[in-house]
Structure formats: C-alpha cells, structure tokens
Design an enzyme around this catalytic site. Structure first.
Site, PDB file in Angstrom:
ATOM      1  N   ARG A 152       0.838  -1.224   0.000  1.00 15.83           N
ATOM      2  CA  ARG A 152       0.000   0.000   0.000  1.00 15.83           C
ATOM      3  C   ARG A 152       0.859   1.255   0.000  1.00 15.83           C
ATOM      4  O   ARG A 152       0.454   2.286  -0.529  1.00 15.83           O
ATOM      5  CB  ARG A 152      -0.938  -0.033   1.218  1.00 15.83           C
ATOM      6  CG  ARG A 152      -2.057   1.018   1.121  1.00 15.83           C
ATOM      7  CD  ARG A 152      -3.084   0.831   2.228  1.00 15.83           C
ATOM      8  NE  ARG A 152      -4.245   1.714   2.082  1.00 15.83           N
ATOM      9  CZ  ARG A 152      -4.549   2.690   2.906  1.00 15.83           C
ATOM     10  NH1 ARG A 152      -3.796   2.912   3.965  1.00 15.83           N
ATOM     11  NH2 ARG A 152      -5.601   3.456   2.717  1.00 15.83           N
ATOM     12  N   ILE A 197      -7.264   7.268  -1.205  1.00 13.32           N
ATOM     13  CA  ILE A 197      -7.102   5.814  -1.268  1.00 13.32           C
ATOM     14  C   ILE A 197      -7.989   5.278  -0.147  1.00 13.32           C
ATOM     15  O   ILE A 197      -7.937   5.769   0.991  1.00 13.32           O
ATOM     16  CB  ILE A 197      -5.619   5.399  -1.116  1.00 13.32           C
ATOM     17  CG1 ILE A 197      -5.460   3.879  -1.155  1.00 13.32           C
ATOM     18  CG2 ILE A 197      -4.975   5.930   0.136  1.00 13.32           C
ATOM     19  CD1 ILE A 197      -3.985   3.430  -1.247  1.00 13.32           C
ATOM     20  N   SER A 198      -8.838   4.310  -0.471  1.00 12.77           N
ATOM     21  CA  SER A 198      -9.859   3.875   0.497  1.00 12.77           C
ATOM     22  C   SER A 198      -9.248   3.244   1.737  1.00 12.77           C
ATOM     23  O   SER A 198      -8.101   2.787   1.726  1.00 12.77           O
ATOM     24  CB  SER A 198     -10.784   2.852  -0.150  1.00 12.77           C
ATOM     25  OG  SER A 198     -11.305   3.362  -1.326  1.00 12.77           O
ATOM     26  N   GLN A 199     -10.062   3.175   2.769  1.00 12.23           N
ATOM     27  CA  GLN A 199      -9.655   2.495   4.004  1.00 12.23           C
ATOM     28  C   GLN A 199      -9.438   1.013   3.679  1.00 12.23           C
ATOM     29  O   GLN A 199     -10.307   0.388   3.053  1.00 12.23           O
ATOM     30  CB  GLN A 199     -10.772   2.664   5.035  1.00 12.23           C
ATOM     31  CG  GLN A 199     -10.418   2.148   6.414  1.00 12.23           C
ATOM     32  CD  GLN A 199     -11.566   2.308   7.403  1.00 12.23           C
ATOM     33  OE1 GLN A 199     -12.655   2.726   7.044  1.00 12.23           O
ATOM     34  NE2 GLN A 199     -11.304   1.957   8.640  1.00 12.23           N
TER      35      GLN A 199
END
Lengths: 818, 248
Positions: B70, B96-98
């Site tokens: 990530r 950027i999503s959880q």
C-alpha cells in the site's frame, strides 16, 4: 505628527463597527463556499473571541496605549483593514480537512491557526472601540451607540453588497472601508498634517485594484464543484452571487451529468443532457435540456419521485423548492392543468427562466406554470388554492445529508406545523409527496414518518396509518400523505408501481412484514419495523431505544436534521477504527466543540488580566465588586445575543424568508439599541443609575414577555399581509425592546467609570466573550428545549444582570462618599 | 598483523552486511506494518460478522492484502501512514480507500481466480492491485486523466500484467471486454448506470460504496440473477445496531 483639540471619534467607530459586522457575515459566506457550513460556523464563532481578547489586551496595556490613544486607534484601524484581507487569504491557504480530524490529529493545529488568523481583524476592530470607551469614559453612551448603529448599517450593507459583488470582491470593500475609517479618524482627531488623510484614502482606493488572482478562493478539493471540474469537458458557464449562496452553472458536453437519483434498476435509458447548478460549490441540482420530446424523459417516470403521479391525476399542483425544474418537468409531463412553482432563490429562477430558458424547454414560461419567488411554506400559508398534489423535494445534496452537515440548520419546511399547513392546502383526496435521501440505519425517513403522524393527528385524522405510504429504493425514499385514507385501488396502483420498478414498500395500510424487504434488502426491514412501532402503542419505547433521535421537529425546535443521541456518539467514537465514523452526525458535536472551546478561551481571556486590575483610587475604601461587574456584563452579553437569535427565528416564520428575517432583525435590534444607548446618558441624569437600570430591564422583560406570548398569534393571523408591511411590523415589534436593550451596557460602564475606570476594558472583554458563548448556547438550548426557552433564558439573564448592576452610588454611599 | 587483518575484514564484512540488509530491513519493516494492518482488518471483520455474514475473510483476499504494498500507492509524504487502517488523500481531491473497506468490498464479490472484474474509478490503483492478486483479469477505468496515468504507470511498474487500465467515462463500462463476473464502482454516481448492469454476467455481483471520500456510509451489493433481474443488499460495514439491546 501634530495633534490639536480632539473629538469623540463617533464616525470612526461607526465605520469600523459596520465593517467588522459586515466582515463577520462575509466570512460566514466565504467559509461556506470554500469549506462546509457547520465548520464555517465553528471557525467564525471562535474568531469572534478577538473581541474578548481586545478587552484583555487593553486591560493589560492601557497605560501605554492610552498615552498614545490617537495613534493607537489609527494603527488598529489600519491593521483591521490589512488583516481583513491578508488573514483570510492566509487562513484559506491552510489545508485543513474537517473530514480527517478523527484520523489525523495534525488537523487540530491547522484549525487553531485558522482561528488565530481570523480573530486578528476582529481583535484590531474591537481595540478601536475598547480604546475609545476607555479614553472617552464620559462619552461611553455616544461611542457604544455609534458601535451598535454602525453594526446595524453593516448588516444591511453587506446583504446589499453580496447581491452586486462576488464575496471575494466584497472582501476588498471591507478592507477599503477600514482604510477609509483610518482617514476619518485622522480628521476626527484633528491630526496634522491633514493631507495624510487624503493619502490614506488614495491607498484605500488602491486596495480595490488588487489583482483578481490574489483574491481567488481556494475551495476544498473534496467539495462537489471542484470534483466535477476535474472531469474532462467540465466548464463553468455562469456564476451568480447573492447572500443566499454562490450559484455556479457548469456544462459538460464530453461527460454528461446524468443526474437521476432514485432511478430504478429497470431503467435502460440514459438521462438526457443536463446543466449542473451548484450552490456554494456543493448541493448539485440540474436543468434538463428539454426540447418538448418527452420520449427522452422516460427516466422521470422511473424515479422514486414519480410515485404520486401514479396515485393521483393532478389538475392543480404546487412544486416547492423547484430549483432546476426536474419536478416541474415531471408535473408538466403528467398533464397537470395548473402548477404553482415556488423557489426561494431569485438567481436560480433567473437561470432557469431567463439565461437557459430555451435549454430548459421554456418550462418556467409555460402557460400552466405560475412562478413564485418566495419560501414554499410561506407561499402555501398565503395561497387561497387547494392542490391535488404538493411536491416537496429532497433538500440538500446526499453527501451533506449523509454527513449530518445540516444538523444545525433550522428548517421550517420539515416541521409538524409545516406539514399541517401542507395538509390544509390539499384538496379532498389530494396527496403531499415528500422525497428524502435514504440513510442506513434509517433516520430521515423514519423521522419524517413520525412528523407526518403528528401532523395528521393534529389535523384530526382518526387513524394516521391509513393516510400514509412510504417507499424506498437503495438510495432514496418517498413518503406520501393523503388528505383522506388510501383506497384499495390506490394501494394496488402503488404495489404495481413498486414491483415494476423494483422499489420496496416500507409502509402502506395493511402491509405485511414479508413484503417489506424484497428488492433492496436490508439486514432487517428496519424502516417497516420503525414505521409500525411509530404508529403503535410502543412508539415511546421505540423512540427511547432507537439510537438516533426521531422526535419530530417543531417550529420551536426546527432541527429536523439533528438525530444525535449522546449515548450513540460514545459508541460510534469507539468504533472509529472499524468503519464507525460515517455514522456520526457532525453538526451537533461541532456545536458542542465550539461551546467547549469558546468557554475555555473565554476563561483565559477573562482571568488573565485580573492581576492587572489594581484599584489606584486608594482613597476609595470599597471598590466596585469585580464579581458584580463580571456577572453583569456576562449576563447582558449572553442575554442580548440570545434575544436577537431567538427573534431571528421567529421572524423567519413571519417573513418566510431567512435573509429578510436576519436583516430585519439585526438592523432593528442594533439601530434601536444604539438609540437606547444614546439616550441612556439622559435617563441616568434624570433618574439616576438605579432607576434607569430598573426601568430598562423591566422594559426588556415586559416587552419580551408580551412578544413571547403573542408572537404565535401574530405569525398565524397576519401572515397574509404583504411582505413590506410584515417587515415594517417586525421593526415596530422589535423597536421598544431593542431600545431598552441598548441601555444597560453604557449605563453600567458609566457607573463604573469613576470609581473603577480600570474595569472598563475588562468589562468589554467579559461582554465580548459572553456574546460568543451566547450564540452557541442559544442554538444548543433551542435544539433541546426550543426557542421559547431561549427567550426565557435571555429574560432570566437580564434579571440576573439587574440584580448585579455595579452600582456606583450604592458603593459610594456605603463608604460615606458624597 | 593477522589480528588487524581479521579485525579490518570483520568490520568491512559487517558494514557490507549492514548495507545489504538495509533495504531488506526496510522491506521487512513495511511487511510487518502490513501484517499488523491485516491483523487489525481481520479483527474488524470478526466484529462485523453479523453484517457480513462471515467472520473471516476469504484466504485469497487475505493473501492479497498481505502482499500488495500500500505504501507504493500513496504520496511519498504519507508513506509512513500507509499501513494505518484509514483512508488517505492522494491528490486531485481523491483518496485511497480504508483498507478494511477495500478488504470487505473485495470479499463480498466472492471472486474466483478465473473471474473478469471491471473497476470504475481507478484512483490510486490499490483496489485494482488487490483485485489483480485475486483474479486473472482486471479492467479499470479512471475519469481523471492525471490520476489515471499515474495509477497505470504505477501498476505497470509493480508488475501487474493482468490489469488493464484506461482513461475514460466509466458510465459506459468497457463494452469490448464485457461481460464481467464482477464490477466495483468506486466513483460516485447518482444512480447505477444501466450500461454497467448490462455488462454484468447473470449471477455476477457489483459493489458500490456509498458516502463521502473519507467515510463510507454503507456498501450496496447488487446481484444479477440468472433471469437478468437484480437484487441489492445494503450493508453497514460497522458493528452497529440501531436499537439498544440489539445484538451486534
């Protein structure tokens, strides 16, 4: 620099107060545009502590500053002017993101930096007034009158200005006025050489020439408009500003908008070309490109909003908050004979009716359409017609609703009384249709259902459950309330509509549980279960055990979008790491955070200068009690703002226009309080301090009591009067009370100016801090107990102030002084 | 002399060993952070088992989460926060999503290795990379040109040969590569685009997160039935029941 005989700088104080109040209102606009309304509220509230800080600063530095009074005032005026622009520009460049605050603690110092920057202009403006009342102690009533009246004119001035200028340009006018005040001060103080006043004026004009690029607003990249403009082909085609909001029209021929919330999964067609309308860079609505070919608009029949047209064939329709006109278009497509279209914002009307009339298919010029530029509820109150269908659209965007951003916004379209008005205007068998966003766990839909039950009960419906239908898809819900019971035929058509479009029934008379969760499946059929509980005997226990507040909003507590329960907040915060935060309703916690911060900052600002408050009049055996000064000035600070805020809300209901209500209320309160202040000197000379304060407070309580007890009747019986008459009547109602409210502050200042002059700037600090706390407290009290209680609290605080009046005569009498 | 030689050699050896170990210890540090993040996600999934209908993520999804770096998908200044279970800004007004949301979205699609998945809204490319670890073919579309280019280059640099990325209007899907077994719609839309419903195979699944850039309110899981009809399920990705006394 030479000085000669000086005069009380009444005009300087007047201009600086007008500029500071205009600046406050303008900042609220600017931050609503670049950030979100609720954070704008917190930021501006905290920044106003600059007023309190000025009192603290002058208490500490007065010996130095008063010796240099004239130059100090001029420097502060100049600094106000320069910081009004520079601090805003600096503050907006700080990359504060409210949505990250629970994830990233680095957001806190950024937030504090914004507070500090924005408090500076208020600090400098307040310094001018505080220095003047400390220097010209014998003329406090005159200066305070100029302060209040300046603020009154400022409140009207900025409203007018925002109709003609974009907010960023209005900012230049504020700075210009600040510099102009410096030139005026130079002349009022008879300072030499006088040519310098001319030079400052020239400099003031140069501010107006600041390049456009410097003043550009830096909007949060997470707001809807900046997001939309990132998409290829998006182009701003029009921009209009008014105090009601900044309207931006955006076209995109490359990637169409295709705005169709609540669209059925059965839809196969793409919505036609649209223009997007953004309000304050968010809250998107659209204008459909309509060329009289209804075949491309079949999507309008496949949205949840189409439901009422399948149950009633309306001849007369009222479309509330019409915006870009999608509901009007739908109504025209269903062959309504007469449509009353109501829209509050004149600029939205201008865009759809004039600028893009051809694009929109001239819908607002259709012979069947009567356009009304007013508030929807106010229109219906005054309308003599009965309607077969009244359409109330989804207000606000989904994003704003989802985050609970409107929790603090008073909303008089969604109260029990408002629904009663709508029901009264329905013809027999007519339908009121309310569109809502659907959130999970359910909130808005169930609260509106509860509101409808109360409204039906109040309107005399025997079994409210027989007059209600609630439907949902995965994103939106539609609630129908009928004037009369839904027939079997109605229900059959409703079931046909839902089945063919794959929408779910949430409630209808005779519903069975297994019908409630067929296409858009929830963990449990929560909306059905909630609706059933709200109609049954277990309503109270359901409300108690539900984790969101579903109590219907009323005109006295008009906070439909506030769903918060404190016990739930605790649970949500503990779940923040595992996806819990989106459940948080932001508005109310922000309000509480604002209160806590303002109380803490006020404590520091009030306590900090205590060590500097040494009485130099050693020949006076007993000083004026600091506690009495504290309690008095704190109480009138709280009470003044509370009355003002409560009155604005009542006027919203009377004038049916938030802008006119705020302007009329602020103007009347400040101007008449200014007149009261001006007269306070005469009154105290004639009657003495004790009698004057007694008469003033009695007047406030008496007029306040009369207003509280009669305002409901006035609103109900005189709503039919023309707007101008209602505005004049409002001024007439406010004026006697406001006049009395202007007296206590200068009276108490005059009372302490001889025995304890050192307390004057401190009292100013206390009053300034109390005003900030008051505005926040009034909203909290209104949310919990209603605006009538805000009125009562204000009157009680005036009572407390009266009891604690810092009475010079009494002190001097006690000490044997004559 | 011998002693000195040995000492010098030892020092040189140690220095080289240390230098050689540096990148790997850096990589180890990312890895351990990533594993800790996955552990956190697994615990959250157990907590929300009632809502997800399972208390454990699919093994392939877990493997993907443990593997995808990530930190390579976030701006350099935010790399140290890359393995916190939170959304992060990536510029262009996007996030950027959880990771927890990415994990359950991927899991809810019930993917098989042979599946073809379409993603609308590439963003940083992280979701595509996770999908790319689980299935053979991923197609991803980004509407913001700059963002799409960066993500495509990143995915290529990281060696995701099974992901095809393009810049364009996701409303119409990717007709040339349709039909898809699953579709992930991460870009906001006022409704579910009919062309996407058409490009979904019967029996296929579509997942849509609903909410703001930083906070996902709910997940909408759409299933296309064998007879070309649809069903949606609305899932709350959190252990929360609206009535007190309800069992989480």
């Amino acid at each position: 620099m030479k000085t000669s005989r000086t005069h009380v700088p009444v005009l300087t104080v007047f201009i600086i107060s007008a500029s500071a109040l205009s600046y406050e209102i303008l900042l609220m606009r600017l931050f609503s545009i670049i950030q979100w309304h609720h954070f704008a509220y917190m930021i501006i509230s905290l920044s106003l502590l600059g007023y309190g800080a000025s009192g603290t600063f002058i208490t500490i530095t007065k010996n130095y500053l008063l010796k240099r009074y004239h130059i100090s005032v001029i420097c502060n005026v100049l600094l106000f002017s320069l910081t009004s622009i520079s601090c805003f520009l600096a503050a907006q460049s700080i990359q504060f993101n409210p949505e990250e605050i629970f994830w990233d603690f680095r957001q806190f110092p950024l937030l504090v930096s914004i507070y500090l920057l924005l408090s500076l202009p208020f600090f400098f403006a307040a310094n001018c007034i505080a220095l003047s009342i400390t220097f010209y102690r014998e003329s406090i009533s005159k200066i305070y009158a100029a302060d209040l009246m300046g603020a009154g004119i400022g409140s009207i001035g900025i409203t007018v200005l925002l109709y003609v200028l974009f907010p960023e340009n209005a900012l230049k006018i504020i700075a210009f006025l600040g510099l102009l005040a410096a030139a005026v001060a130079w002349l009022e103080f008879h300072l030499q050489p006088r040519i310098l006043a001319l030079l400052i004026t020239c400099f003031a004009f140069s501010i107006l020439l600041l390049p456009k690029s410097w003043m550009e607003l830096r909007v949060s990249p997470y707001k809807e408009l900046p997001q939309a403009l990132r998409i290829k082909g998006a182009k701003v085609v029009d921009k209009l500003s008014s105090p009601l909001g900044l309207i931006t029209v955006v076209e995109n021929k490359t990637v169409p908008w295709r705005y169709a919330p609540g669209l059925s999964l059965k839809a196969t067609v793409e919505p036609p070309e649209q223009l997007a309308i953004f309000t304050d860079n968010g809250g998107m609505d659209v204008i459909n490109n309509f060329n009289n070919d209804t075949s491309t608009f079949s999507y309008l029949d496949l949205q949840t909003s189409a439901l009422p047209f399948h149950l009633v064939q309306p001849e007369k329709v009222a479309v509330i908050a019409a915006g870009g006109g999608s509901n009007v278009l739908r109504t025209l497509m269903y062959d309504a004979k007469m449509i009353d279209v109501v829209e509050l914002n004149p600029q939205v009307i201008k865009i759809v009716k004039d600028y893009y009339s051809g694009y929109a298919g001239n819908i607002y010029k259709d012979q069947r359409v009567n356009l009304h530029n007013t508030d929807g509820r106010g229109f219906l109150v005054r309308s003599m017609s009965l309607y077969d269908l009244i359409l109330v659209p989804r207000l606000n965007s989904f994003g704003a609703t989802a985050s609970g951003l409107y929790a603090l916004s008073e909303n008089y379209l969604y109260t029990v009384e408002a629904l009663q008005v709508y029901l009264e205007k329905l013809s027999p068998g007519g339908i009121l249709s309310m569109d809502l966003w659907l959130r999970i766990p359910p909130r808005d839909s169930l609260k509106m259902f509860a509101t409808a039950i109360d409204a039906l009960n109040a309107s005399g419906a025997k079994e409210p459950g027989k007059n209600l239908i609630l439907m949902r898809n995965w994103q939106t819900a539609t609630l129908l309330i009928k004037n009369g019971e839904f027939s079997r035929d109605d229900i059959n058509r409703f079931l046909d509509f839902t089945t063919t479009r794959m929408f779910d029934v949430a409630y209808y008379p005779g519903i069975k549980e297994e019908e409630a969760n067929r296409f858009n499946i929830l963990q449990q059929p929560q909306i059905y279960l909630g609706a059933r509980a709200l109609l049954g005997n277990e309503k109270q226990s359901f409300n108690n055990s539900y984790k969101f507040d579903l109590k219907p909003a009323t005109d006295d507590r008009p906070y439909f979008h506030n769903f918060i329960k404190w016990s739930t907040v605790k649970e949500i915060v503990t779940l923040r790491g595992s996806g819990g935060l989106p459940l948080l309703e932001w508005g109310y916690p922000v309000l509480i955070a604002t209160l806590i911060q303002s109380v803490l900052a006020s404590l520091i600002l009030i306590l900090l200068p205590l060590g500097f408050l040494k009485n130099k009049h050693n020949n006076i055996p007993q000083q004026i009690s600091k506690i009495r000064v504290l309690v008095f000035f704190f109480s009138i600070g709280i009470a003044f703002l509370m009355l003002e805020i409560a009155f604005i809300q009542k006027l919203v209901l009377f004038l049916h226009h938030p802008l006119f209500a705020v302007s009329t209320s602020l103007f009347s309160f400040l101007i008449f309080a200014g007149l009261g202040s001006r007269a306070s000197n005469k009154f105290s000379e004639n009657w003495g301090y004790n009698k004057t304060i007694f008469y003033a407070v009695s007047g406030i309580i008496l007029f306040g009591f009369i207003i509280v007890s009669s305002i409901g009747v006035i609103i109900e019986t005189l709503a039919w009067l023309p707007l101008l008459v209602r505005i004049i009547l409002s001024v007439f109602i406010i004026s006697p009370m406001a006049f009395c409210m202007g007296i206590p502050f200068p009276l108490a200042m005059a009372s302490i100016e001889k025995p304890a002059p050192e307390l004057i700037p401190w009292a100013w600090a206390v009053n300034g801090c109390a005003s900030v706390i008051s505005a926040v407290l009034a909203t909290i009290v209104a949310i919990h107990f209603g605006f009538v209680i805000v009125f009562v609290w204000a009157l009680v605080f005036y009572g407390i102030a009266y009891v604690n009046f810092p009475d010079r005569q009494q002190v001097w009498r006690k000490s044997g002084y004559k | 002399m011998t002693f000195r030689f040995k000492t010098t050699n030892t020092v040189i050896f140690c220095v080289f060993a240390l230098l050689a170990a540096l990148p790997s210890s850096h990589a180890d540090s990312w890895k351990s952070k990533r594993l800790a993040m996955v552990g956190e996600i697994e615990a959250d999934v157990r907590d929300t088992s009632r809502f997800l209908g399972k208390n454990k993520l699919d093994n392939n999804v877990l493997k993907a989460l443990k593997k995808v770096q990530r930190h390579e998908f976030v701006p350099p200044q935010l790399q140290k926060s890359a393995y916190q279970n939170r959304p992060l800004p990536i510029g262009f007004g996007q996030t950027i999503s959880q990771p927890y949301i990415v994990a359950i979205m991927t899991d809810l699609l019930a993917l098989k290795q042979t599946d073809r998945v379409l993603e609308i809204g590439t963003g940083s490319g992280y979701q595509a990379a996770i999908l790319g670890e689980v299935v053979d073919k991923v197609f991803t579309i980004e509407i913001i040109e700059e963002l799409g280019k960066i993500a495509a280059e990143r995915l290529e640099k990281l060696g995701y040969r099974n992901i095809r990325a393009k810049i364009g209007d996701g409303y119409y899907g990717w007709p040339g590569e349709a039909p898809f077994d699953s579709i992930v719609v991460t870009a906001a839309a006022s409704h579910i685009p009919p062309p996407l419903l058409k490009q979904l195979k019967p029996g296929g699944r579509m997942i849509i997160p609903v909410g703001s850039r930083f906070m996902v309110q709910q997940l909408v899981l759409l299933e296309k039935t064998k007879d070309d009809s649809f069903k949606t399920r609305q899932l709350l990705p959190v252990r929360f029941v609206p009535l007190t006394g309800g069992q989480p």
